[in-house]
Design a protein around this motif. Structure first.
Motif, PDB file in Angstrom:
ATOM      1  N   LEU A   2       0.823  -1.203   0.000  1.00 34.23           N
ATOM      2  CA  LEU A   2       0.000   0.000   0.000  1.00 34.23           C
ATOM      3  C   LEU A   2       0.863   1.261   0.000  1.00 34.23           C
ATOM      4  N   GLU A   3       2.029   1.192   0.628  1.00 33.48           N
ATOM      5  CA  GLU A   3       2.941   2.333   0.637  1.00 33.48           C
ATOM      6  C   GLU A   3       3.428   2.673  -0.768  1.00 33.48           C
ATOM      7  N   LEU A   4       3.346   1.721  -1.680  1.00 35.54           N
ATOM      8  CA  LEU A   4       3.842   1.906  -3.039  1.00 35.54           C
ATOM      9  C   LEU A   4       2.743   2.274  -4.019  1.00 35.54           C
ATOM     10  N   ALA A   5       1.536   2.460  -3.522  1.00 37.37           N
ATOM     11  CA  ALA A   5       0.408   2.838  -4.377  1.00 37.37           C
ATOM     12  C   ALA A   5       0.403   4.352  -4.564  1.00 37.37           C
ATOM     13  N   ALA A   6       1.431   4.827  -5.226  1.00 39.05           N
ATOM     14  CA  ALA A   6       1.592   6.254  -5.524  1.00 39.05           C
ATOM     15  C   ALA A   6       1.836   6.372  -7.019  1.00 39.05           C
ATOM     16  N   PRO A   7       1.824   7.573  -7.564  1.00 35.89           N
ATOM     17  CA  PRO A   7       2.144   7.705  -8.987  1.00 35.89           C
ATOM     18  C   PRO A   7       3.499   7.051  -9.280  1.00 35.89           C
ATOM     19  N   PRO A   8       3.596   6.254 -10.347  1.00 31.92           N
ATOM     20  CA  PRO A   8       4.821   5.502 -10.633  1.00 31.92           C
ATOM     21  C   PRO A   8       6.099   6.333 -10.633  1.00 31.92           C
ATOM     22  N   GLN A   9       6.046   7.576 -11.074  1.00 26.98           N
ATOM     23  CA  GLN A   9       7.254   8.396 -11.109  1.00 26.98           C
ATOM     24  C   GLN A   9       7.763   8.709  -9.704  1.00 26.98           C
ATOM     25  N   GLU A  10       6.924   8.533  -8.686  1.00 26.62           N
ATOM     26  CA  GLU A  10       7.338   8.786  -7.305  1.00 26.62           C
ATOM     27  C   GLU A  10       7.886   7.536  -6.621  1.00 26.62           C
ATOM     28  N   VAL A  11       7.683   6.378  -7.227  1.00 28.77           N
ATOM     29  CA  VAL A  11       8.113   5.123  -6.615  1.00 28.77           C
ATOM     30  C   VAL A  11       9.433   4.708  -7.251  1.00 28.77           C
ATOM     31  N   THR A  12      10.500   4.932  -6.528  1.00 34.49           N
ATOM     32  CA  THR A  12      11.838   4.598  -7.000  1.00 34.49           C
ATOM     33  C   THR A  12      12.303   3.299  -6.347  1.00 34.49           C
ATOM     34  N   ALA A  13      13.446   2.803  -6.769  1.00 34.47           N
ATOM     35  CA  ALA A  13      14.018   1.599  -6.164  1.00 34.47           C
ATOM     36  C   ALA A  13      14.245   1.807  -4.671  1.00 34.47           C
ATOM     37  N   GLU A  14      14.644   3.012  -4.280  1.00 40.17           N
ATOM     38  CA  GLU A  14      14.876   3.308  -2.870  1.00 40.17           C
ATOM     39  C   GLU A  14      13.576   3.264  -2.070  1.00 40.17           C
ATOM     40  N   VAL A  15      12.498   3.743  -2.658  1.00 37.87           N
ATOM     41  CA  VAL A  15      11.202   3.711  -1.983  1.00 37.87           C
ATOM     42  C   VAL A  15      10.757   2.262  -1.795  1.00 37.87           C
TER      43      VAL A  15
END
Length: 75
Positions: A2-15
């Motif tokens: 659920l923490e990764l359910a953000a716009p794809p450009q905001e989800v990086t490998a670090e996230v």
């Protein structure tokens, strides 16, 4: 997850790395605690996170819920 359910450009490998629950030799992305929270996870989230995981790991195991929806099929 659920923490990764953000716009794809905001989800990086670090996230993705910060969202994983590490153990001795296994990292886990856990499902949302409440079923209704799962509705916030869309197909593009699943595809994007799996793309990032492929770059970080040799193997990725995806355990989905029973049934077939777009998110399960994308995985």
């Amino acid at each position: 997850m659920l923490e990764l359910a953000a716009p794809p450009q905001e989800v990086t490998a670090e996230v993705v790395q910060s969202a994983r629950t590490p153990s001795l030799r296994l990292s886990v992305l856990l499902a949302p605690l409440q079923p209704e929270e799962g509705d916030r996870i869309r197909v593009e989230h699943v595809k994007h996170v799996l793309t990032l995981l492929r770059r970080q790991f040799t193997f990725t195991v995806v355990d989905t819920w029973p049934g077939f929806d777009d998110r399960v099929l994308a995985a």
